[in-house]
Enzyme design. Structure first.
Site, mmCIF file in Angstrom:
data_model
loop_
_atom_site.group_PDB
_atom_site.id
_atom_site.type_symbol
_atom_site.label_atom_id
_atom_site.label_comp_id
_atom_site.label_asym_id
_atom_site.label_seq_id
_atom_site.Cartn_x
_atom_site.Cartn_y
_atom_site.Cartn_z
ATOM 1 N N HIS A 106 -25.865 10.713 -11.900
ATOM 2 C CA HIS A 106 -26.211 12.033 -12.430
ATOM 3 C C HIS A 106 -27.030 12.798 -11.403
ATOM 4 C CE1 HIS A 106 -27.704 15.246 -14.979
ATOM 5 N NE2 HIS A 106 -26.903 14.833 -15.956
ATOM 6 N N LYS A 163 -23.858 5.200 -14.433
ATOM 7 C CA LYS A 163 -23.773 6.651 -14.483
ATOM 8 C C LYS A 163 -24.524 7.255 -13.303
ATOM 9 C CE LYS A 163 -23.380 10.929 -15.765
ATOM 10 N NZ LYS A 163 -24.079 11.479 -16.922
ATOM 11 N N HIS A 221 -25.346 10.560 -24.984
ATOM 12 C CA HIS A 221 -26.776 10.439 -24.714
ATOM 13 C C HIS A 221 -27.387 9.842 -25.984
ATOM 14 C CE1 HIS A 221 -27.004 13.361 -21.191
ATOM 15 N NE2 HIS A 221 -25.786 13.597 -21.678
ATOM 16 N N HIS A 235 -31.624 20.656 -19.429
ATOM 17 C CA HIS A 235 -31.977 20.230 -18.078
ATOM 18 C C HIS A 235 -33.381 20.658 -17.668
ATOM 19 C CE1 HIS A 235 -28.310 18.185 -17.106
ATOM 20 N NE2 HIS A 235 -27.676 19.131 -17.759
#
Length: 566
Positions: A218, A216, A135, A319
């Site tokens: 997710h 990606k 990240h 998150h």
């Protein structure tokens, strides 16, 4: 003339039959082969061999190496050997016997007046690490990773945006352009992944054409069967990899639904145990499928007495969850399971999990990929004993299995193994030198493209390089045009063909990813086991081919506090 093994090792480093302990672990490696010639070893220094007319020849620059690393102990997936290593034009030119071919027999690496020398005697040489779960939250990560021995970073992000804090996506052509331009500033090979969550191909195609080397998927963006299918279709069309963080809440289907959406196509599953995210409680099943290339992130490596408590706190922050909301707490607790984390240790030791990465600042530590890999290897040796493939009294096969998890296997997975990932002739000379006592924890020297990019260094005002304070500092390959000549920016073949580097004014060397879509688990070196995994939905117990996988959490670890008092 004969000298003792101890005297020889002190002078030229260990040779065939000698054993070396890795840091303070219980892992021992044994030298399998010595490419140097007894009595003809080359060594630099006053009264030593590499002098004019002795170990140094009269050959011109075109005929000699730019740099020779002498008498190094190489640890790589293909072997544990003693050799001289020659570097030329930023690449590994030869692994063999260095010297002066005019006066020495068997020389395969010629040294001349145009050759620099790095002393590898008593040192371990490895390929630079490859971290495929980045990240890009802050640029300071890059220096942290480099100083740990990582030389390639693959992932996505735009800085400390909320989306980047949770997902490795550099979303869209504009952000990809800005991040590719930013990559020019760093002595690190960098490849960016775009956002793969879309149910129509065009939003993904434009990101690949804008330079993304992969896509990606997710769950925070909605990893539905439709988005999975679409993303893999685009990846197949443009030869880029797909990485996936699956649906923890099982909202759009269960693990079987996701595996079905793959349709046998190649995919890199992040944190395949599930604590980092993925179908609860049984995403770990994915490691048994030939098209699935499974990796771990380093917070669960290895399973310790602190792992569970730490993960709950990490998850709430990363998150964007609220501890005052019962549903958010339940979501967090569903992801953190002692049983599957313990099984993950064993599955790494069996070669069923193939890679280890960081998940930098988003439930992972960017500077600890290498350390935690070897801590896992040590824990497994202590708990499970030697592997059947290991030799008598050494851990050579285990060492090859674990080093492959952060070097060659990530390179194969993401289509960059033609450039990096191993100590092999023709590869980009991204190399790391370690003192054995500090192996896997604190490297001594980090080379990028054949030049020194970072090193332990003492007081710059001292009369010699070693006085305290000694700490990691950027070296000359971290600056100016040298940086651009020695580090790579990876882009897609489509972006290269369209002239993207020129359009954006990129200065670093450009390399393309290729061969991503036909990789199978069987291609991942020393880590290709395909177990049939069963997870009990009530107890979370994991079985592989009918065998219960459980190990106790570690109370203490090597490569830990004693190395970080200074």
């Amino acid at each position: 003339m004969k000298i003792s093994r101890q005297a020889y090792a002190d002078m030229f480093g260990p040779t065939v039959g000698d054993k070396v302990r890795l840091a303070d672990t219980e892992l021992w490696i044994e030298v399998e082969q010595d490419f140097t010639t007894y009595g003809e070893e080359v060594k630099f220094g006053g009264g030593k061999v590499i002098r004019d007319g002795q170990g140094q020849s009269q050959l011109l620059a075109a005929e000699v190496v730019d740099t020779v690393i002498t008498n190094a102990l190489i640890i790589d997936h293909w072997g544990i050997v003693k050799a001289d290593v020659g570097l030329k034009d930023g690449r590994i030119a030869a692994i063999g016997k260095a010297g002066n071919p005019d006066v020495q027999p068997g020389v395969t690496i010629a040294i001349g007046a145009s050759s620099e020398v790095i002393a590898g005697e008593g040192m371990i040489l490895t390929a630079g690490g490859i971290d495929t779960h980045i990240h890009f939250i802050c640029p300071q990560q890059i220096e942290e990773a480099l100083m740990s021995g990582v030389t390639t970073m693959i992932g996505g992000g735009t800085g400390p945006a909320t989306g980047t804090n949770a997902t490795t996506c550099t979303s869209g052509p504009w952000h990809l352009a800005r991040m590719l331009q930013a990559a020019d500033a760093f002595p690190m090979n960098i490849g960016l992944t775009g956002k793969g969550n879309a149910s129509l191909p065009e939003p993904l195609i434009e990101q690949v054409k804008a330079g993304a080397i992969g896509l990606k998927l997710h769950e925070d963006w909605g990893t539905t069967p439709a988005s999975i299918d679409n993303c893999l279709s685009v990846a197949d069309q443009y030869d880029v990899q797909v990485a996936i963080h699956t649906d923890t809440l099982n909202e759009s289907g269960f693990v079987e639904t996701t595996l079905g959406a793959f349709k046998g196509r190649t995919i890199h599953t992040y944190h395949t145990e599930g604590a980092g995210g993925g179908h609860a409680p049984d995403i770990i099943k994915a490691c048994g499928f030939a098209n699935v290339l499974p990796s771990s992130t380093n917070p669960t490596r290895p399973f310790t007495r602190n792992t569970i408590d730490e993960h709950l706190d990490m998850l709430m922050v990363c998150h964007h969850l609220d501890p005052s909301i019962a549903e958010d707490v339940a979501f967090a607790e569903s992801r953190i399971r002692r049983e599957t984390i313990a099984a993950e240790d064993i599955l790494h030791d069996l070669g069923a999990f193939s890679m280890i990465s960081s998940d930098s600042q988003a439930m992972g530590r960017v500077g600890e990929v290498i350390t935690r890999t070897w801590q896992t290897a040590d824990k497994m040796k202590k708990q499970r004993g030697p592997l059947p493939q290991d030799g008598e009294g050494n851990d050579n096969f285990r060492a090859k299995r674990y080093i492959a998890k952060y070097t060659i296997n990530p390179a194969i997975t993401h289509g960059i193994s033609h450039e990096v990932g191993s100590v092999e002739v023709g590869k980009w000379a991204d190399l790391v030198l370690w003192r054995p006592a500090f192996f896997g924890v604190k490297p001594t020297l980090i080379l990028k493209g054949g030049a020194i990019a970072a090193s332990l260094m003492g007081d710059a005002n001292a009369s010699i390089p070693t006085p305290q304070p000694v700490h990691y500092r950027p070296m000359f390959a971290s600056y100016g045009g040298s940086l651009h000549a020695t580090s790579l920016t990876f882009i897609s073949q489509a972006a290269q063909a369209s002239g993207l580097p020129e359009a954006l004014g990129l200065k670093k060397k450009i390399a393309v990813v290729k061969g991503c879509r036909d990789v199978q688990k069987t291609d991942l070196i020393h880590n290709d086991y395909l177990p049939n995994i069963d997870v009990d939905p009530q107890t979370y117990q994991v079985k592989a081919d009918g065998v219960l996988l459980w190990c106790e959490p570690a109370e203490t670890l090597p490569m830990a506090q004693r190395y970080f008092l200074f």
